[in-house]
Design an enzyme around this catalytic site. Structure first.
Site, short mmCIF file in Angstrom:
data_model
loop_
_atom_site.label_atom_id
_atom_site.label_comp_id
_atom_site.label_asym_id
_atom_site.label_seq_id
_atom_site.Cartn_x
_atom_site.Cartn_y
_atom_site.Cartn_z
N SER A 147 2.74 -6.42 7.22
CA SER A 147 1.29 -6.48 7.50
C SER A 147 0.53 -7.19 6.39
O SER A 147 -0.40 -7.96 6.64
CB SER A 147 0.71 -5.08 7.65
OG SER A 147 1.40 -4.38 8.64
N ASP A 165 -2.26 -2.09 10.68
CA ASP A 165 -2.52 -2.05 9.23
C ASP A 165 -3.04 -3.37 8.66
O ASP A 165 -3.42 -3.43 7.49
CB ASP A 165 -1.23 -1.70 8.47
CG ASP A 165 -0.89 -0.22 8.55
OD1 ASP A 165 -1.76 0.58 8.96
OD2 ASP A 165 0.25 0.14 8.20
N PRO A 225 9.32 -3.43 -1.12
CA PRO A 225 10.48 -3.01 -0.34
C PRO A 225 10.23 -3.20 1.16
O PRO A 225 9.12 -2.99 1.64
CB PRO A 225 10.63 -1.52 -0.69
CG PRO A 225 9.96 -1.37 -2.01
CD PRO A 225 8.85 -2.39 -2.04
N LYS A 257 0.84 -1.22 0.00
CA LYS A 257 0.00 0.00 0.00
C LYS A 257 0.85 1.25 0.00
O LYS A 257 2.04 1.21 0.36
CB LYS A 257 -0.95 0.02 1.21
CG LYS A 257 -0.24 0.10 2.59
CD LYS A 257 0.08 1.50 3.08
CE LYS A 257 0.88 1.48 4.38
NZ LYS A 257 1.65 2.66 4.68
N GLY A 313 7.61 1.66 4.53
CA GLY A 313 6.36 2.43 4.55
C GLY A 313 5.29 1.90 3.63
O GLY A 313 4.33 2.58 3.30
P1 ATP Z 1 4.60 -0.16 7.75
O1 ATP Z 1 4.32 0.55 6.46
O2 ATP Z 1 3.45 -1.00 8.24
O3 ATP Z 1 5.24 0.68 8.81
P2 ATP Z 1 6.95 -1.15 6.65
O4 ATP Z 1 6.64 -1.37 5.20
O5 ATP Z 1 7.62 0.13 7.00
O6 ATP Z 1 5.64 -1.29 7.46
P3 ATP Z 1 7.82 -3.86 6.87
O7 ATP Z 1 8.23 -4.13 5.46
O8 ATP Z 1 6.56 -4.47 7.33
O9 ATP Z 1 7.83 -2.30 7.19
O10 ATP Z 1 9.05 -4.33 7.76
C1 ATP Z 1 9.29 -3.87 9.07
C2 ATP Z 1 10.15 -4.92 9.79
O11 ATP Z 1 9.33 -6.06 10.05
C3 ATP Z 1 11.31 -5.44 8.96
O12 ATP Z 1 12.49 -4.79 9.33
C4 ATP Z 1 11.37 -6.92 9.25
O13 ATP Z 1 12.42 -7.27 10.11
C5 ATP Z 1 10.08 -7.27 9.98
N1 ATP Z 1 9.23 -8.26 9.28
C6 ATP Z 1 8.56 -9.25 9.86
N2 ATP Z 1 7.87 -9.99 8.99
C7 ATP Z 1 8.09 -9.45 7.78
C8 ATP Z 1 7.62 -9.77 6.48
N3 ATP Z 1 6.81 -10.81 6.24
N4 ATP Z 1 8.01 -8.96 5.47
C9 ATP Z 1 8.84 -7.92 5.71
N5 ATP Z 1 9.32 -7.59 6.92
C10 ATP Z 1 8.95 -8.34 7.96
#
Ligand code: ATP
Length: 306
Positions: free
Chosen positions: A105, A138, A96, A12, A100
């Site tokens: 999630s 989320d 990525p 998203k 973000g």
């Molecule tokens: P958000 O937008 O909800 O803040 P994000 O995109 O910034 O999330 P994610 O890609 O969900 O961040 O990753 C955050 C951390 O979660 C990563 O550093 C990783 O160690 C951990 N993680 C746990 N499960 C997963 C997964 N299935 N995919 C990616 N990262 C994961």
């Protein structure tokens, strides 16, 4: 009996992100415009006789086992239903990571949907969303998908009509930002009113299918923290604008930046420019894509692709 599923877990972006206030319990109350994008992780789930949950990802820096949100999603339903068969989960990441885009999630959301099918749990989409919130704010939205207003700590969702079609370029700079640290540095009470995006206006623009109205209201209050700290974010935005972007914004707590383009040719041009910028070092992950607006189908006793 289906004992193997291939699922797509979509990422998203936030077309708007406002933080209303910090609650007594430390959580931030947000108002966000969520939009699913056509960029997804591929997840294979297999129901097996050997008890337990096994996860595997293609990236060394994404944890396996308990540290992976997809594992915790499977565990939640296994424990609730006392399931004795096991599940093998393979994740190929394209979204990525820590960027973000709700990568973790959405993997968790897909696994909840997958467990429901593999183990014939008969849970509705709403019932899955209620469980998803225990894993992360989320997750319910990632089950829902499409265009939505998200409020509270992210768990109060209002479905909106699909945002109008356009081309989208996503670029993640070579920096890491922690969601927790970004929110920690935000001083909501000290922000001037002009820093808060017009979320209500954006909702109205979406209802009117007014792409210009959406573009003119793109705004993310978290940029006030990350942009001054990381010049790469501004550099990517600048390059997108020079190549014809109609609007640009950082998604979530960043650092992924997206550009919205009414003209597909301009999006292609910006994509190529970003790939080439600083010999590919400005943004290692660049994608040319669009919005994905199909909602998750009702999940009860349903087979097929998710
Ligand atoms: P958000 O937008 O909800 O803040 P994000 O995109 O910034 O999330 P994610 O890609 O969900 O961040 O990753 C955050 C951390 O979660 C990563 O550093 C990783 O160690 C951990 N993680 C746990 N499960 C997963 C997964 N299935 N995919 C990616 N990262 C994961």
């Amino acid at each position: 009996m289906t004992d193997r599923l291939e699922l797509r877990a979509y990422g998203k972006i936030n077309l708007g992100l406002d933080v209303v206030r910090k609650r007594e319990d430390g959580y931030h109350e947000v108002r966000m415009i969520m939009q699913t994008v056509n960029l997804y992780d591929r997840i294979t789930m297999e129901r097996v006789q050997e008890a337990g949950i096994r996860t595997e990802t293609n990236l060394s820096y994404v944890p396996d086992g308990e540290g992976n949100l997809a594992y915790r999603a499977a565990k939640l339903l296994m424990e609730e239903y006392g399931l004795t068969d096991g599940v093998n989960i393979k994740i190929r990441k394209f979204i990525p990571v820590a960027a973000g885009m709700a990568g973790g999630s959405t993997d968790a959301a897909a696994v909840l949907v997958g467990m429901n099918r593999l183990f014939r749990l008969g849970l509705s989409k709403r019932e899955l969303m209620e469980r998803g919130v225990k894993l992360g704010a989320d997750v319910p939205y990632c089950i829902l998908r499409g265009t939505a207003l998200s409020e509270g700590i992210g768990e109060i969702l209002t479905e909106l009509p699909p945002a109008p079609k356009c081309s989208l370029v996503l670029a993640k700079p070579q920096i890491s930002v922690s969601t927790k640290a970004v929110y920690g540095k935000l001083r909501v009470s000290e922000l001037s009113p002009t820093k808060h995006p017009d979320i209500d206006g954006m909702v109205e623009a979406i209802r009117r299918k007014d792409l210009d109205g959406i573009i003119s209201r793109l705004g993310n209050v978290l940029e006030t923290v990350t942009v001054p700290e990381h010049p790469e974010i501004a550099a990517i935005k600048e390059l997108m604008l020079e190549n014809g972007a109609d609007g640009t914004l950082m998604s979530g707590s960043g650092p992924t930046v997206f550009g919205i383009f009414k003209a597909p040719e301009s999006a292609g041009k910006a994509y190529r420019a970003l790939k080439a910028a600083q010999d590919g070092r400005l943004a290692r992950q660049v994608y040319l894509t669009g919005f994905f607006n199909a909602r998750q189908p009702e999940t009860k006793n349903q087979e097929g692709e998710g």
